[in-house]
Write a protein that holds these residues in place. Structure first.
Motif, PDB file in Angstrom:
ATOM      1  N   ILE A 204       0.812  -1.217   0.000  1.00  0.00           N
ATOM      2  CA  ILE A 204       0.000   0.000   0.000  1.00  0.00           C
ATOM      3  C   ILE A 204       0.846   1.269   0.000  1.00  0.00           C
ATOM      4  O   ILE A 204       0.304   2.368  -0.123  1.00  0.00           O
ATOM      5  CB  ILE A 204      -0.961   0.026   1.205  1.00  0.00           C
ATOM      6  CG1 ILE A 204      -0.194   0.012   2.532  1.00  0.00           C
ATOM      7  CG2 ILE A 204      -1.952  -1.115   1.128  1.00  0.00           C
ATOM      8  CD1 ILE A 204      -1.079   0.158   3.760  1.00  0.00           C
ATOM      9  N   ILE A 205       2.159   1.130   0.111  1.00  0.00           N
ATOM     10  CA  ILE A 205       3.025   2.312   0.201  1.00  0.00           C
ATOM     11  C   ILE A 205       3.604   2.702  -1.154  1.00  0.00           C
ATOM     12  O   ILE A 205       3.591   3.871  -1.533  1.00  0.00           O
ATOM     13  CB  ILE A 205       4.163   2.084   1.211  1.00  0.00           C
ATOM     14  CG1 ILE A 205       3.593   1.719   2.602  1.00  0.00           C
ATOM     15  CG2 ILE A 205       5.046   3.318   1.307  1.00  0.00           C
ATOM     16  CD1 ILE A 205       2.655   2.763   3.194  1.00  0.00           C
ATOM     17  N   LEU A 221       2.255   6.759   5.837  1.00  0.00           N
ATOM     18  CA  LEU A 221       3.228   6.309   6.837  1.00  0.00           C
ATOM     19  C   LEU A 221       3.207   7.208   8.068  1.00  0.00           C
ATOM     20  O   LEU A 221       3.272   6.737   9.206  1.00  0.00           O
ATOM     21  CB  LEU A 221       4.626   6.282   6.218  1.00  0.00           C
ATOM     22  CG  LEU A 221       4.864   5.175   5.182  1.00  0.00           C
ATOM     23  CD1 LEU A 221       6.129   5.455   4.382  1.00  0.00           C
ATOM     24  CD2 LEU A 221       4.945   3.811   5.860  1.00  0.00           C
ATOM     25  N   ARG A 222       3.086   8.500   7.847  1.00  0.00           N
ATOM     26  CA  ARG A 222       3.024   9.436   8.983  1.00  0.00           C
ATOM     27  C   ARG A 222       1.702   9.288   9.728  1.00  0.00           C
ATOM     28  O   ARG A 222       1.663   9.419  10.963  1.00  0.00           O
ATOM     29  CB  ARG A 222       3.203  10.864   8.478  1.00  0.00           C
ATOM     30  CG  ARG A 222       4.580  11.130   7.867  1.00  0.00           C
ATOM     31  CD  ARG A 222       4.777  12.602   7.550  1.00  0.00           C
ATOM     32  NE  ARG A 222       6.045  12.823   6.850  1.00  0.00           N
ATOM     33  CZ  ARG A 222       6.144  13.097   5.556  1.00  0.00           C
ATOM     34  NH1 ARG A 222       5.050  13.202   4.814  1.00  0.00           N
ATOM     35  NH2 ARG A 222       7.326  13.293   4.999  1.00  0.00           N
ATOM     36  N   LEU A 245       3.004  -4.912   4.787  1.00  0.00           N
ATOM     37  CA  LEU A 245       3.698  -4.974   6.069  1.00  0.00           C
ATOM     38  C   LEU A 245       5.191  -4.729   5.893  1.00  0.00           C
ATOM     39  O   LEU A 245       5.802  -3.976   6.653  1.00  0.00           O
ATOM     40  CB  LEU A 245       3.457  -6.331   6.726  1.00  0.00           C
ATOM     41  CG  LEU A 245       2.116  -6.512   7.433  1.00  0.00           C
ATOM     42  CD1 LEU A 245       1.900  -7.971   7.792  1.00  0.00           C
ATOM     43  CD2 LEU A 245       2.044  -5.645   8.687  1.00  0.00           C
ATOM     44  N   ARG A 246       5.783  -5.363   4.897  1.00  0.00           N
ATOM     45  CA  ARG A 246       7.223  -5.171   4.657  1.00  0.00           C
ATOM     46  C   ARG A 246       7.551  -3.702   4.426  1.00  0.00           C
ATOM     47  O   ARG A 246       8.531  -3.174   4.970  1.00  0.00           O
ATOM     48  CB  ARG A 246       7.650  -5.987   3.428  1.00  0.00           C
ATOM     49  CG  ARG A 246       7.944  -7.451   3.709  1.00  0.00           C
ATOM     50  CD  ARG A 246       8.348  -8.135   2.443  1.00  0.00           C
ATOM     51  NE  ARG A 246       8.765  -9.512   2.667  1.00  0.00           N
ATOM     52  CZ  ARG A 246       8.653 -10.477   1.773  1.00  0.00           C
ATOM     53  NH1 ARG A 246       8.122 -10.214   0.587  1.00  0.00           N
ATOM     54  NH2 ARG A 246       9.061 -11.695   2.042  1.00  0.00           N
ATOM     55  N   GLN A 247       6.748  -3.045   3.621  1.00  0.00           N
ATOM     56  CA  GLN A 247       7.024  -1.648   3.298  1.00  0.00           C
ATOM     57  C   GLN A 247       6.903  -0.754   4.526  1.00  0.00           C
ATOM     58  O   GLN A 247       7.723   0.139   4.736  1.00  0.00           O
ATOM     59  CB  GLN A 247       6.075  -1.180   2.186  1.00  0.00           C
ATOM     60  CG  GLN A 247       6.365  -1.844   0.848  1.00  0.00           C
ATOM     61  CD  GLN A 247       5.393  -1.426  -0.237  1.00  0.00           C
ATOM     62  OE1 GLN A 247       4.418  -0.713   0.009  1.00  0.00           O
ATOM     63  NE2 GLN A 247       5.639  -1.875  -1.457  1.00  0.00           N
ATOM     64  N   ILE A 248       5.889  -0.994   5.332  1.00  0.00           N
ATOM     65  CA  ILE A 248       5.715  -0.206   6.557  1.00  0.00           C
ATOM     66  C   ILE A 248       6.860  -0.465   7.524  1.00  0.00           C
ATOM     67  O   ILE A 248       7.461   0.459   8.086  1.00  0.00           O
ATOM     68  CB  ILE A 248       4.362  -0.528   7.213  1.00  0.00           C
ATOM     69  CG1 ILE A 248       3.208  -0.059   6.320  1.00  0.00           C
ATOM     70  CG2 ILE A 248       4.264   0.125   8.598  1.00  0.00           C
ATOM     71  CD1 ILE A 248       1.857  -0.595   6.741  1.00  0.00           C
ATOM     72  N   LEU A 249       7.176  -1.733   7.712  1.00  0.00           N
ATOM     73  CA  LEU A 249       8.208  -2.098   8.679  1.00  0.00           C
ATOM     74  C   LEU A 249       9.597  -1.670   8.218  1.00  0.00           C
ATOM     75  O   LEU A 249      10.420  -1.253   9.036  1.00  0.00           O
ATOM     76  CB  LEU A 249       8.158  -3.607   8.926  1.00  0.00           C
ATOM     77  CG  LEU A 249       6.886  -4.101   9.632  1.00  0.00           C
ATOM     78  CD1 LEU A 249       6.786  -5.620   9.580  1.00  0.00           C
ATOM     79  CD2 LEU A 249       6.829  -3.604  11.065  1.00  0.00           C
ATOM     80  N   ASP A 250       9.860  -1.749   6.929  1.00  0.00           N
ATOM     81  CA  ASP A 250      11.149  -1.281   6.415  1.00  0.00           C
ATOM     82  C   ASP A 250      11.312   0.217   6.659  1.00  0.00           C
ATOM     83  O   ASP A 250      12.402   0.689   7.003  1.00  0.00           O
ATOM     84  CB  ASP A 250      11.268  -1.580   4.926  1.00  0.00           C
ATOM     85  CG  ASP A 250      11.547  -3.049   4.641  1.00  0.00           C
ATOM     86  OD1 ASP A 250      11.826  -3.790   5.600  1.00  0.00           O
ATOM     87  OD2 ASP A 250      11.467  -3.450   3.459  1.00  0.00           O
TER      88      ASP A 250
END
Length: 303
Positions: A204-205, A221-222, A245-250
């Motif tokens: 989603i990012i 993200l903010r 999830l990967r994109q948020i966590l990265d």
């Protein structure tokens, strides 16, 4: 709760048009007498990824188990309407002419690839598959996927075409989302993704391959930082949920306080067949690396 669950969510109509109108739903929500979401002391975001008709069990890109996932997610929302501060929904949104759809490619006889065909950089260089649109950029894309160790290009069935019923939020789950919105005076956040013609976009990012150094949806993200807990559900677990999830966590890799706020409700998502074990392995790695919580909608409790 004054309104019975089945007056909002009809389990026999998952993936079908809703028969309850929004004005009727609003009247029911007004009777609940719930506090405004803005008054919550603990801010909780319910993030639903691609819970759309085309990913339901009779949709164009059906995910087995998605009907039960939708039930579980809706039951959880219903049981915790007074705890969930906000709901965010992502909507996979496409056109026919995109690099992961059959119409983009032809073989030497002019045939389009069948859905679920994998196209490698070698296939393009050898002429096994030729891009009908933007051939140079298409070769650059599959090359970049290989360089970044991303998933290889997969040709998907036409799905979530903009303006079609398949692209819409699943109707029964949507009823619960809007019921929450009306009962708690909380506007749902809508995240439209997947419109870039020259890249897949599972997360989603940002797309799988970003052009011009695009950092992605920084506003989203903010926004996540405004919540004490972020609860994640959606389809498909193996692709759009996992990559989101990967994109948020990265992005928040060095912020353990933020990554620890994320909880995955594993009984509200299912993988595409054939990706079961790799998906479980990937989620286990995310747990170990980032300290996210993986639980079920039944097991999760609030203070």
């Amino acid at each position: 709760m004054k309104t019975p669950f089945h007056d909002i969510f009809d389990e026999h109509r998952i993936g079908l048009p809703s028969v309850i109108g929004m004005n009727e739903l609003s009247a029911k929500a007004a009777q609940e007498g719930l506090p405004f979401a803005s008054d919550d002391s603990e801010k909780i975001l319910f993030l639903a990824i691609d819970m759309q008709n085309d990913f339901m069990e009779k949709g164009e890109l059906a995910v087995p188990g998605s009907h039960q996932d939708a039930r579980n997610a809706a039951h959880f929302l219903y049981n915790h309407l007074d705890k969930i501060t906000g709901i965010a929904v992502s909507l996979d949104t496409h056109q026919p002419q995109q690099i992961f759809h059959p119409i983009w490619w032809v073989d030497q006889e002019g045939n389009h690839p069948a859905p679920f065909t994998v196209i490698t950089v070698e296939d393009v260089q050898s002429g096994k598959w030729r891009a009908v649109y933007h051939p140079e950029e298409s070769l650059a894309y599959v090359t970049k996927l290989g360089e970044q160790s991303k998933k290889e290009l997969c040709i998907w069935p036409y799905h979530c075409l903009e303006g079609t019923y398949g692209a819409a939020l699943e109707s029964q789950f949507g009823n619960m989302v809007f019921f929450h919105s009306m009962a708690r005076k909380s506007t749902p956040l809508r995240i439209v993704k997947g419109k870039e013609p020259l890249s897949e976009m599972y997360g989603i990012i940002k797309p799988e391959v970003s052009r011009d150094g695009d950092a992605g949806n920084l506003a989203l993200l903010r926004e996540l930082k405004n919540y004490d807990r972020v609860l994640v559900v959606g389809e498909a677990k193996s692709h759009c949920v996992l990559e989101s999830l990967r994109q948020i966590l990265d992005f928040y890799e060095s912020d353990a306080d933020m990554t620890s706020r994320i909880t995955v409700l594993s009984d509200c998502m299912s993988p595409i067949p054939g990706f079961e074990q790799s998906t479980e392995d990937a989620f286990a790695q995310l747990q170990e690396k980032y300290g996210i919580t993986v639980t079920t909608s039944r097991a999760l409790t609030f203070k």
